[in-house]
Write an enzyme that holds these catalytic residues in place. Structure first.
Site, PDB file in Angstrom:
ATOM      1  N   CYS A 129      27.269   3.249  49.234  1.00 37.56           N
ATOM      2  CA  CYS A 129      27.716   2.568  48.019  1.00 37.56           C
ATOM      3  C   CYS A 129      28.909   1.642  48.221  1.00 37.56           C
ATOM      4  O   CYS A 129      29.587   1.272  47.256  1.00 37.56           O
ATOM      5  CB  CYS A 129      28.032   3.595  46.938  1.00 37.56           C
ATOM      6  SG  CYS A 129      26.594   4.589  46.504  1.00 37.56           S
ATOM      7  N   LYS A 194      30.445  11.590  38.260  1.00 30.48           N
ATOM      8  CA  LYS A 194      29.121  11.442  38.858  1.00 30.48           C
ATOM      9  C   LYS A 194      29.047  12.370  40.064  1.00 30.48           C
ATOM     10  O   LYS A 194      29.821  12.241  41.011  1.00 30.48           O
ATOM     11  CB  LYS A 194      28.898   9.988  39.284  1.00 30.48           C
ATOM     12  CG  LYS A 194      27.604   9.789  40.055  1.00 30.48           C
ATOM     13  CD  LYS A 194      27.276   8.338  40.267  1.00 30.48           C
ATOM     14  CE  LYS A 194      26.062   8.184  41.147  1.00 30.48           C
ATOM     15  NZ  LYS A 194      25.674   6.791  41.319  1.00 30.48           N
ATOM     16  N   ARG A 216      26.090  11.163  50.217  1.00 29.19           N
ATOM     17  CA  ARG A 216      27.133  10.533  49.396  1.00 29.19           C
ATOM     18  C   ARG A 216      28.254  11.509  49.011  1.00 29.19           C
ATOM     19  O   ARG A 216      29.027  11.249  48.109  1.00 29.19           O
ATOM     20  CB  ARG A 216      26.513   9.964  48.120  1.00 29.19           C
ATOM     21  CG  ARG A 216      25.377   8.981  48.331  1.00 29.19           C
ATOM     22  CD  ARG A 216      25.317   7.987  47.196  1.00 29.19           C
ATOM     23  NE  ARG A 216      24.042   7.331  47.035  1.00 29.19           N
ATOM     24  CZ  ARG A 216      23.508   6.453  47.873  1.00 29.19           C
ATOM     25  NH1 ARG A 216      24.146   6.135  48.993  1.00 29.19           N
ATOM     26  NH2 ARG A 216      22.339   5.896  47.616  1.00 29.19           N
ATOM     27  N   LYS A 247      27.129  12.479  34.757  1.00 26.07           N
ATOM     28  CA  LYS A 247      25.813  12.263  35.373  1.00 26.07           C
ATOM     29  C   LYS A 247      25.637  13.216  36.535  1.00 26.07           C
ATOM     30  O   LYS A 247      26.573  13.326  37.330  1.00 26.07           O
ATOM     31  CB  LYS A 247      25.766  10.819  35.866  1.00 26.07           C
ATOM     32  CG  LYS A 247      24.539  10.442  36.643  1.00 26.07           C
ATOM     33  CD  LYS A 247      24.666   9.052  37.171  1.00 26.07           C
ATOM     34  CE  LYS A 247      23.495   8.801  38.096  1.00 26.07           C
ATOM     35  NZ  LYS A 247      23.717   7.697  38.961  1.00 26.07           N
ATOM     36  N   SER A 273      16.812  10.345  37.163  1.00 28.70           N
ATOM     37  CA  SER A 273      15.422  10.268  37.589  1.00 28.70           C
ATOM     38  C   SER A 273      14.787  11.631  37.843  1.00 28.70           C
ATOM     39  O   SER A 273      13.649  11.871  37.434  1.00 28.70           O
ATOM     40  CB  SER A 273      15.323   9.395  38.839  1.00 28.70           C
ATOM     41  OG  SER A 273      16.178   9.889  39.863  1.00 28.70           O
TER      42      SER A 273
HETATM   43  C1  PBG Z   1      23.696   3.800  42.227  1.00 27.98           C
HETATM   44  C2  PBG Z   1      23.041   4.697  41.257  1.00 27.98           C
HETATM   45  C3  PBG Z   1      22.241   5.826  41.486  1.00 27.98           C
HETATM   46  C4  PBG Z   1      21.792   6.237  40.232  1.00 27.98           C
HETATM   47  C5  PBG Z   1      22.364   5.390  39.294  1.00 27.98           C
HETATM   48  N1  PBG Z   1      23.133   4.460  39.949  1.00 27.98           N
HETATM   49  C6  PBG Z   1      21.821   6.453  42.736  1.00 27.98           C
HETATM   50  C7  PBG Z   1      22.775   7.202  43.569  1.00 27.98           C
HETATM   51  O1  PBG Z   1      23.964   7.345  43.257  1.00 27.98           O
HETATM   52  O2  PBG Z   1      22.332   7.614  44.623  1.00 27.98           O
HETATM   53  C8  PBG Z   1      20.861   7.377  39.965  1.00 27.98           C
HETATM   54  C9  PBG Z   1      20.045   7.249  38.732  1.00 27.98           C
HETATM   55  C10 PBG Z   1      18.901   8.171  38.656  1.00 27.98           C
HETATM   56  O3  PBG Z   1      18.695   9.077  39.484  1.00 27.98           O
HETATM   57  O4  PBG Z   1      18.122   8.010  37.699  1.00 27.98           O
HETATM   58  N2  PBG Z   1      24.661   4.373  43.029  1.00 27.98           N
END
Ligand code: PBG
Length: 327
Positions: A129, A194, A216, A247, A273
């Site tokens: 990221c 997050k 990450r 999140k 997701s």
């Molecule tokens: C970008 C991002 C991610 C998601 C939203 N923005 C992926 C991650 O952090 O790996 C995940 C959204 C989802 O799973 O629906 N960094």
């Protein structure tokens, strides 16, 4: 029986149950995530997210139209670029995929409120990221590219930016950049708490953003922690965030509740997701009633304290809310 207090009394009819509800939901609180892909005439299904598609800018209007029809006016854009490099330079290209998408949507549907996800992972060749220094992401160097990216989204017409990278200080850096360019009215929705979550699996497949090595955990939060979420939110508030976010959602309802009790900013939750994919899969297998579960899980997120919900089920939920039938 000598029972004076009978909670069942208020559950005796649909009419009464609706009257005494504590949680009231509205389509105005929903945000629908949309995936943009470079090219022309593309509407391609995302295998990991049944019912979701990637759109080229010339066809993204179809997705927006379906949202508006269902009562969803707010979208969150993600981009899948044709070109990736070590520093993710196509993220802030004025003709980048998100920038093209914003212009295409605003041209056809100016009433659509556009929020952009600001992160580097879809744009870097290594899938992390931010900018790497050895095998770790260099926080301070990354702030610069995030700020440039946010500014380019706003210049293309974005109404709000949502940094999801989890670098320290990114809200302050983006706020400063936007203010200096005269965009003092553009709000920042910060992905404040997050977590480093396995629930993002289907998204990484959808956006082609899985890290090429490692994970990450060096920047996203450890799922063991609750107090740290409060600390992250407090920092984002100080740095000028307008909306906070937790999140994923369903496994972090305790965090949503605590953040909502502690801060007076609007609070967004992202039903990610993996949460969507699990409900879809269980529904398709005939194990659960998909409609009832998508409603119930959304309600639990609102009940925990979220005011805003990002979800791949936004259209279904807007229709359910519109009918006043949440399962
Ligand atoms: C970008 C991002 C991610 C998601 C939203 N923005 C992926 C991650 O952090 O790996 C995940 C959204 C989802 O799973 O629906 N960094």
């Amino acid at each position: 029986m000598d029972l004076t207090i009978r909670p069942r009394r208020l559950r005796s009819s649909d009419c009464l149950r609706r009257m005494v509800r504590e949680t009231r939901v509205s389509p105005d609180s929903l945000i629908y995530p949309l995936f943009l892909i470079e090219g022309e005439n593309i509407v391609e299904p995302i295998p990991s997210l049944e019912g979701q598609y990637r759109y080229s800018p010339d066809r993204v209007g179809e997705a927006v139209e379906a949202c508006l029809k269902a009562g969803v006016t707010r979208v969150l854009l993600f981009g899948i670029p044709a070109h990736k490099d070590a520093c993710g330079s196509s993220a802030w290209d004025e003709n980048g995929i998100v920038q093209q998408g914003i212009r295409a949507i605003k041209e056809q549907y100016p009433q659509c409120y556009i929020i952009t996800d600001v992160c580097m992972c879809e744009y870097t060749s290594h899938g992390h990221c931010g900018i790497l220094c050895g095998e770790t992401v260099d926080n301070d160097k990354t702030l610069e590219v995030l700020s440039k990216t946010a500014l380019s989204h706003v210049k293309a017409g974005a109404d709000m930016v949502a940094p999801s990278d989890m670098m320290d200080g990114r809200v302050a850096a983006i706020r400063k950049t936007l203010d200096e360019a005269g965009y003092t009215n553009i709000p920042i929705m910060a992905y404040s708490a997050k977590y480093a979550s396995a629930f993002y699996g289907p998204f990484r497949d959808a956006a082609g953003s899985a890290p090429a090595f490692g994970d990450r955990r060096g920047y996203q939060m450890d799922p063991h922690n609750r107090k740290e979420a409060i600390r992250e939110c407090a920092l984002d508030v100080e740095e000028g965030a307008d909306i906070l976010m937790v999140k994923p959602a369903l496994s972090y309802l305790d965090v949503i509740r605590e953040v909502s009790d502690t801060f007076d900013l609007p609070l967004c939750a992202y039903q990610v997701s993996g949460e969507y994919a699990m409900i879809k899969a269980a529904g398709a297998a005939g194990l659960i009633d998909e409609y009832r579960l998508l409603c119930e899980s959304a309600l639990s997120i609102y009940r925990a304290g979220a005011n805003i919900l990002i979800t791949y089920y936004a259209k279904e939920l807007a229709e359910a809310m519109g009918k006043g039938d949440m399962g």
